[in-house]
Scaffold this motif. Structure first.
Motif, PDB file in Angstrom:
ATOM      1  N   PRO A  49     -18.590 -84.153  43.837  1.00  0.00           N
ATOM      2  CA  PRO A  49     -17.203 -84.451  44.199  1.00  0.00           C
ATOM      3  C   PRO A  49     -17.100 -85.902  44.657  1.00  0.00           C
ATOM      4  CG  PRO A  49     -18.287 -83.231  45.957  1.00  0.00           C
ATOM      5  CD  PRO A  49     -19.244 -83.268  44.802  1.00  0.00           C
ATOM      6  N   THR A  50     -15.950 -86.491  44.449  1.00  0.00           N
ATOM      7  CA  THR A  50     -15.742 -87.873  44.896  1.00  0.00           C
ATOM      8  C   THR A  50     -14.611 -87.904  45.915  1.00  0.00           C
ATOM      9  OG1 THR A  50     -14.212 -88.298  43.056  1.00  0.00           O
ATOM     10  CG2 THR A  50     -16.529 -88.813  42.695  1.00  0.00           C
ATOM     11  N   GLY A  51     -14.479 -89.032  46.579  1.00  0.00           N
ATOM     12  CA  GLY A  51     -13.437 -89.167  47.588  1.00  0.00           C
ATOM     13  C   GLY A  51     -14.003 -89.565  48.933  1.00  0.00           C
ATOM     14  N   SER A  52     -13.334 -89.153  50.004  1.00  0.00           N
ATOM     15  CA  SER A  52     -13.769 -89.536  51.337  1.00  0.00           C
ATOM     16  C   SER A  52     -13.364 -88.480  52.354  1.00  0.00           C
ATOM     17  CB  SER A  52     -13.170 -90.886  51.733  1.00  0.00           C
ATOM     18  OG  SER A  52     -11.745 -90.805  51.755  1.00  0.00           O
ATOM     19  N   VAL A  53     -14.177 -88.391  53.412  1.00  0.00           N
ATOM     20  CA  VAL A  53     -13.880 -87.521  54.547  1.00  0.00           C
ATOM     21  C   VAL A  53     -14.038 -88.372  55.797  1.00  0.00           C
ATOM     22  CG1 VAL A  53     -14.519 -85.457  55.841  1.00  0.00           C
ATOM     23  CG2 VAL A  53     -14.711 -85.467  53.342  1.00  0.00           C
TER      24      VAL A  53
END
Length: 253
Positions: free
Chosen positions: A206-210
């Protein structure tokens, strides 16, 4: 002594020294980052207490800095210098390696590396401040390995860095509470289930940010859903309040 230096130990070029520095910086940074990630664990994205993260990171950072400043301790050759075929030697006796203390002192000056680069570029002796203080020179290694093993080692370091970073980041993302809530929401979405004919699995990365700060969380994730009829990329936006659970704000496909 100058005649002996000219015949047997030629001074390294500035380009080789800079290349060796960059390789060392990349290699040791990779090592530090790897150790820090392992100490933090794959659930570090859900850690709300910043002081806990610092406590876990500090030992690895200290060890990393010690390794960085002691990188030439083995025969005056660091990983970068091995790849570039150069080594550190005593300025008065090029056959001798400076003591570990002098090598450590020499590398301490890398804290002010912009100044060191300027001094190295302008010095007729091809010395930076660390060299002058430790009374050391950097020369070509007459016994350097052949080019192919050095190239393979450099490529291997690069591949290992990117592979570890991608796999660990993906694993950490999947272990985050935000990702788990997103998966629950996707599996309860009748429109998605109908369109893809049921869920078989999810993409490996998965890609993105937390991001979590002072208990407030924000997550933007791009998840590949593998279906029986077709695959689908789903974008999920979630937020959380302090001491609260992640809540779905937006889901797009």
């Amino acid at each position: 002594m100058t005649e002996n230096l000219d015949k047997e130990y030629l001074l390294s070029s500035r380009k080789r020294r800079i290349a060796a520095f960059l390789i060392d910086h990349f290699t040791i940074t990779f090592l530090i980052v790897g150790i820090v990630f392992l100490l933090l664990g794959t659930d570090f994205m859900d850690e709300n207490n910043f002081s806990n993260l610092i406590t876990k990171m500090l030992p690895a950072m200290l060890v990393g800095f010690l390794l960085y400043f002691a990188k030439d301790s083995i025969k005056g050759i660091s990983p970068g210098k091995w790849v570039m075929g150069i080594m550190v030697r005593d300025e008065k006796n090029p056959t001798e390696v400076p003591s570990i203390g002098r090598l450590f002192l020499r590398n301490l000056f890398l804290i002010i590396w912009p100044v060191e680069f300027i001094v190295l570029a302008s010095s007729q002796e091809k010395k930076r401040l660390g060299d002058k203080t430790a009374k050391a020179i950097v020369v070509k290694n007459p016994n350097k390995p052949t080019k192919m093993p050095r190239i393979l080692a450099l490529v291997g370091i690069g591949i290992a860095f990117f592979t570890f970073t991608i796999l660990f980041t993906g694993s950490a993302m999947k272990n985050s509470d935000a990702y788990k809530v997103a998966i629950i929401e996707i599996e309860q979405n009748e429109e998605i289930l109908s369109e893809i004919g049921g869920i078989k699995d999810y993409g490996m990365m998965p890609t993105g940010s937390v991001n979590i700060s002072n208990g407030y969380g924000e997550a933007q994730l791009e998840i590949k859903v593998l279906g029986n009829k077709k695959d689908l990329n789903v974008s999920v936006y979630l937020t959380k309040e302090p001491n609260g659970e992640w809540k779905l704000i937006e889901l797009n496909k």
